[in-house]
Write a protein that holds these residues in place. Structure first.
Motif, PDB file in Angstrom:
ATOM      1  N   GLY A   3       5.675   1.940 -13.265  1.00 55.75           N
ATOM      2  CA  GLY A   3       5.311   3.169 -13.950  1.00 55.75           C
ATOM      3  C   GLY A   3       5.864   4.419 -13.296  1.00 55.75           C
ATOM      4  O   GLY A   3       6.632   4.369 -12.338  1.00 55.75           O
ATOM      5  N   ILE A   4       5.465   5.540 -13.837  1.00 53.86           N
ATOM      6  CA  ILE A   4       5.916   6.857 -13.385  1.00 53.86           C
ATOM      7  C   ILE A   4       4.929   7.392 -12.355  1.00 53.86           C
ATOM      8  O   ILE A   4       3.712   7.306 -12.550  1.00 53.86           O
ATOM      9  CB  ILE A   4       6.038   7.818 -14.579  1.00 53.86           C
ATOM     10  N   GLY A  48      11.533   9.741 -13.591  1.00 53.38           N
ATOM     11  CA  GLY A  48      10.314   9.714 -12.804  1.00 53.38           C
ATOM     12  C   GLY A  48       9.778   8.330 -12.514  1.00 53.38           C
ATOM     13  O   GLY A  48       8.740   8.204 -11.856  1.00 53.38           O
ATOM     14  N   PHE A  49      10.462   7.279 -12.990  1.00 55.10           N
ATOM     15  CA  PHE A  49       9.975   5.923 -12.740  1.00 55.10           C
ATOM     16  C   PHE A  49       9.974   5.676 -11.239  1.00 55.10           C
ATOM     17  O   PHE A  49      10.952   5.935 -10.551  1.00 55.10           O
ATOM     18  CB  PHE A  49      10.853   4.885 -13.459  1.00 55.10           C
ATOM     19  N   PHE A  50       8.866   5.186 -10.719  1.00 51.62           N
ATOM     20  CA  PHE A  50       8.694   5.090  -9.269  1.00 51.62           C
ATOM     21  C   PHE A  50       9.611   4.057  -8.628  1.00 51.62           C
ATOM     22  O   PHE A  50      10.211   4.319  -7.595  1.00 51.62           O
ATOM     23  CB  PHE A  50       7.236   4.777  -8.919  1.00 51.62           C
ATOM     24  N   LEU A  51       9.723   2.888  -9.206  1.00 51.73           N
ATOM     25  CA  LEU A  51      10.552   1.821  -8.641  1.00 51.73           C
ATOM     26  C   LEU A  51      11.899   1.866  -9.356  1.00 51.73           C
ATOM     27  O   LEU A  51      12.060   1.334 -10.448  1.00 51.73           O
ATOM     28  CB  LEU A  51       9.868   0.468  -8.830  1.00 51.73           C
ATOM     29  N   SER A  52      12.880   2.517  -8.715  1.00 50.44           N
ATOM     30  CA  SER A  52      14.095   2.852  -9.448  1.00 50.44           C
ATOM     31  C   SER A  52      15.382   2.253  -8.893  1.00 50.44           C
ATOM     32  O   SER A  52      16.456   2.607  -9.359  1.00 50.44           O
ATOM     33  CB  SER A  52      14.241   4.371  -9.522  1.00 50.44           C
ATOM     34  N   GLY A  53      15.303   1.363  -7.926  1.00 51.99           N
ATOM     35  CA  GLY A  53      16.535   0.797  -7.395  1.00 51.99           C
ATOM     36  C   GLY A  53      16.323  -0.543  -6.725  1.00 51.99           C
ATOM     37  O   GLY A  53      15.206  -0.906  -6.344  1.00 51.99           O
ATOM     38  N   THR A  54      17.414  -1.273  -6.589  1.00 46.63           N
ATOM     39  CA  THR A  54      17.360  -2.607  -6.002  1.00 46.63           C
ATOM     40  C   THR A  54      16.891  -2.582  -4.558  1.00 46.63           C
ATOM     41  O   THR A  54      16.028  -3.379  -4.167  1.00 46.63           O
ATOM     42  CB  THR A  54      18.743  -3.282  -6.089  1.00 46.63           C
TER      43      THR A  54
END
Length: 70
Positions: A3-4, A48-54
């Motif tokens: 989520g954001i 604004g998505f919290f988990l945004s990268g590998t």
């Protein structure tokens, strides 16, 4: 999905809450032999998505340290 991040919550607090929630969920799901998957979403598609990268997802998985979390 993670989520954001709420505007009034500091990033460190959001991370701590996420880790605690994933530990709880992973343990509950492990009792039923169910795996848990997190999915990073880029901030272009969902600003604004919290988990945004590998790398962030891999760090999160390591921090939670649950064998059924992917």
């Amino acid at each position: 999905l993670v989520g954001i991040q709420p505007q009034d919550v500091k990033r460190e607090q959001a991370q701590e809450t996420l880790v605690e929630n994933l530990r709880f969920a992973a343990q509950a799901l492990a009792a039923e032999q169910i795996d848990l998957l997190v999915e990073p979403i880029n901030t272009f598609d969902i600003p604004g998505f919290f988990l945004s990268g590998t790398h962030q997802a891999l760090d999160l998985i390591a921090q939670v340290n649950a064998p059924n979390l992917y």
